[in-house]
Enzyme design. Structure first.
Site, PDB file in Angstrom:
ATOM      1  N   CYS A 110     -16.369   1.671   0.472  1.00 44.72           N
ATOM      2  CA  CYS A 110     -15.042   1.055   0.801  1.00 44.72           C
ATOM      3  C   CYS A 110     -14.847   1.090   2.238  1.00 44.72           C
ATOM      4  CB  CYS A 110     -13.945   1.525  -0.150  1.00 44.72           C
ATOM      5  SG  CYS A 110     -13.412   3.143   0.186  1.00 44.72           S
ATOM      6  N   GLN A 140     -10.253  -3.823  -3.686  1.00 51.10           N
ATOM      7  CA  GLN A 140     -11.503  -3.227  -3.098  1.00 51.10           C
ATOM      8  C   GLN A 140     -12.533  -3.489  -4.133  1.00 51.10           C
ATOM      9  OE1 GLN A 140     -12.203  -1.481  -0.085  1.00 51.10           O
ATOM     10  NE2 GLN A 140     -14.080  -2.058  -1.018  1.00 51.10           N
ATOM     11  N   HIS A 183      -7.193   0.771  -6.359  1.00 48.38           N
ATOM     12  CA  HIS A 183      -7.652   0.049  -5.205  1.00 48.38           C
ATOM     13  C   HIS A 183      -8.147  -1.244  -5.940  1.00 48.38           C
ATOM     14  CE1 HIS A 183      -7.767  -1.108  -1.223  1.00 48.38           C
ATOM     15  NE2 HIS A 183      -8.667  -0.463  -0.607  1.00 48.38           N
ATOM     16  N   ARG A 239       0.702  -1.160  -0.108  1.00 46.61           N
ATOM     17  CA  ARG A 239       0.021   0.098  -0.031  1.00 46.61           C
ATOM     18  C   ARG A 239       1.161   1.130   0.052  1.00 46.61           C
ATOM     19  NH1 ARG A 239      -5.336   1.147   3.563  1.00 46.61           N
ATOM     20  NH2 ARG A 239      -5.991  -0.144   2.064  1.00 46.61           N
ATOM     21  N   ARG A 291     -13.986  -8.669   1.192  1.00 48.32           N
ATOM     22  CA  ARG A 291     -12.473  -8.394   1.168  1.00 48.32           C
ATOM     23  C   ARG A 291     -11.601  -9.583   1.411  1.00 48.32           C
ATOM     24  NH1 ARG A 291     -10.175  -3.286   1.248  1.00 48.32           N
ATOM     25  NH2 ARG A 291      -8.380  -4.259   0.547  1.00 48.32           N
ATOM     26  N   ASP A 302     -17.089   7.387  -1.516  1.00 49.03           N
ATOM     27  CA  ASP A 302     -16.091   7.240  -0.724  1.00 49.03           C
ATOM     28  C   ASP A 302     -15.425   8.790  -0.240  1.00 49.03           C
ATOM     29  OD1 ASP A 302     -13.343   6.576   0.209  1.00 49.03           O
ATOM     30  OD2 ASP A 302     -12.408   6.302  -1.840  1.00 49.03           O
TER      31      ASP A 302
HETATM   32  N1   CP Z   1     -11.247  -0.122   2.210  1.00 48.48           N
HETATM   33  C1   CP Z   1      -9.966  -0.530   2.733  1.00 48.48           C
HETATM   34  O1   CP Z   1      -8.877  -0.374   1.978  1.00 48.48           O
HETATM   35  O2   CP Z   1      -9.935  -0.038   4.161  1.00 48.48           O
HETATM   36  P1   CP Z   1      -8.783  -0.038   4.820  1.00 48.48           P
HETATM   37  O3   CP Z   1      -8.131   1.279   4.455  1.00 48.48           O
HETATM   38  O4   CP Z   1      -8.673   0.219   6.444  1.00 48.48           O
HETATM   39  O5   CP Z   1      -7.683  -1.124   4.659  1.00 48.48           O
HETATM   40  N1  NVA Z   2      -9.649   6.849  -1.318  1.00 50.90           N
HETATM   41  C1  NVA Z   2      -9.599   6.540  -0.047  1.00 50.90           C
HETATM   42  C2  NVA Z   2      -9.909   4.877   0.002  1.00 50.90           C
HETATM   43  C3  NVA Z   2      -9.544   4.351   1.531  1.00 50.90           C
HETATM   44  C4  NVA Z   2      -9.806   2.768   1.550  1.00 50.90           C
HETATM   45  C5  NVA Z   2      -8.129   6.717   0.213  1.00 50.90           C
HETATM   46  O1  NVA Z   2      -7.127   6.630  -0.623  1.00 50.90           O
HETATM   47  O2  NVA Z   2      -7.893   7.184   1.181  1.00 50.90           O
END
Ligand code: CP
Ligand code: NVA
Length: 317
Positions: A276, A144, A141, A114, A304, A236
């Site tokens: 999400c 997701q 993502h 990530r 997930r 989101d």
């Molecule tokens: N939706 C999602 O990716 O959640 P987190 O940021 O908690 O991993």
């Molecule tokens: N768009 C959000 C998604 C979190 C799962 C971010 O990148 O923070």
């Protein structure tokens, strides 16, 4: 899936990666959803499929769902995970990303990353002899989106012909929904404030996938237009991780893009609400909508786990 062959001279067989949604073929994406359903139905059947396989989890940003579900997924398949947190730092800060990849490949069978920059994931994949999985970047993502289309398939049976409306920021989650939705034959409408539209290159890639699947994509600045006829209304956060300093400005720009009961009522009567998570109640969604019977946000979170188990089975077996 993306492959890496050139970078590492000792690599004999091309390694498959999932750096973006584009790395799964249409057949693979459909097979993954089918496998996720089987894994969810009969988890014990898969309990030893990845015995002795280990994942490295490299996270530059916080996570609840992604970290928990990858750790649980690999453990429930018989393997293990090692988590490395880069809080406040980047993966390439201490040593070159290519060296990080070439250390990890000696110890683990897969890397889940990530990152802030998509480039970091691309660079890991370029050098790694073991699969690299994108666990969220500034642009995508994909894990997701896989769980989300699995959830939609569970709720409506058939994906083809469904319409998903995304209301909010044209961000990483919107990009992955556009790409994977277009691939799977789901019509996707995205409503953003002016200046917050999806990335044009991602959009062009999604248009190409839509042309092949027969799906339609629509961009608008009008949330009510986007949700018309939608089976799912998705939103989101307005400021993603790394954009905290823009939060106040964004709250103003996005004020008319909140998913309220009124907006949800403008979709199909059986429409579901998707997010999400994490959610900011009172900003992109009202408390009433996220707590309503239409809300499937915790089903998405559960899925997930199942979707990522399917992904790991496909990539690490
Ligand atoms: N939706 C999602 O990716 O959640 P987190 O940021 O908690 O991993
Ligand atoms: N768009 C959000 C998604 C979190 C799962 C971010 O990148 O923070």
């Amino acid at each position: 899936m993306a492959t890496s062959t050139i970078a590492n001279p000792i690599l004999k067989v091309a390694t498959r990666h999932m750096t973006t949604d584009l790395d799964l073929t249409t057949g693979e994406a459909a097979a993954l959803l089918a496998l996720a359903a089987q894994v969810k139905r009969s988890p014990r059947k898969y309990a030893h499929k990845l015995t002795g396989r280990y994942l490295a989890l490299l996270f530059e940003k916080p996570s609840l769902r992604t970290r928990m579900t990858f750790e649980l997924a690999i453990q429930q398949l018989g393997g293990g995970a090692v988590f490395s947190e880069f809080n406040g730092h980047r993966i390439g800060d201490r040593e070159p990303i290519q060296d990080v990849a070439r250390n990890l490949e000696r110890w683990v069978q897969g890397i889940v990353a990530r990152t802030h920059d998509q480039r970091t994931i691309d660079e890991l994949a370029r050098w790694s002899a073991v699969p690299v999985i994108n666990a969220l970047s500034d642009l995508y993502h994909p894990c997701q989106a896989l769980a989300d289309f699995f959830t939609l398939q569970e709720k409506f049976g058939e994906l083809r012909g469904l319409k998903l409306a995304f209301v909010g920021d044209g961000n990483n989650v919107a990009h992955s929904l556009l790409l994977t939705g277009a691939r799977l034959g789901v019509d996707v409408a995205v409503a953003t404030p002016p200046g917050y539209e999806p990335n044009p290159e991602v959009l062009a890639a999604a248009q190409a996938l839509a042309a092949a699947s027969g799906a339609t994509l629509r961009l608008t600045h009008d949330p009510f237009e986007a949700v018309q006829g939608a089976h799912a209304v998705y939103t989101d956060v307005w400021a993603s991780m790394g954009q905290e300093s823009e939060a106040r400005r964004r709250r103003k720009s996005f004020a008319c893009y909140q998913v309220s009961e009124k907006l949800l009522a403008a979709a199909r009567p059986e429409a579901i609400f998707m997010h999400c998570l994490p959610a900011h109640r009172g900003e992109e969604v009202t408390d009433a909508v996220i707590e309503s019977p239409a809300s499937v946000v915790f089903d998405q979170a559960e899925n997930r786990l199942h979707a990522q188990k399917a992904l790991l089975l496909m990539m690490l077996s």
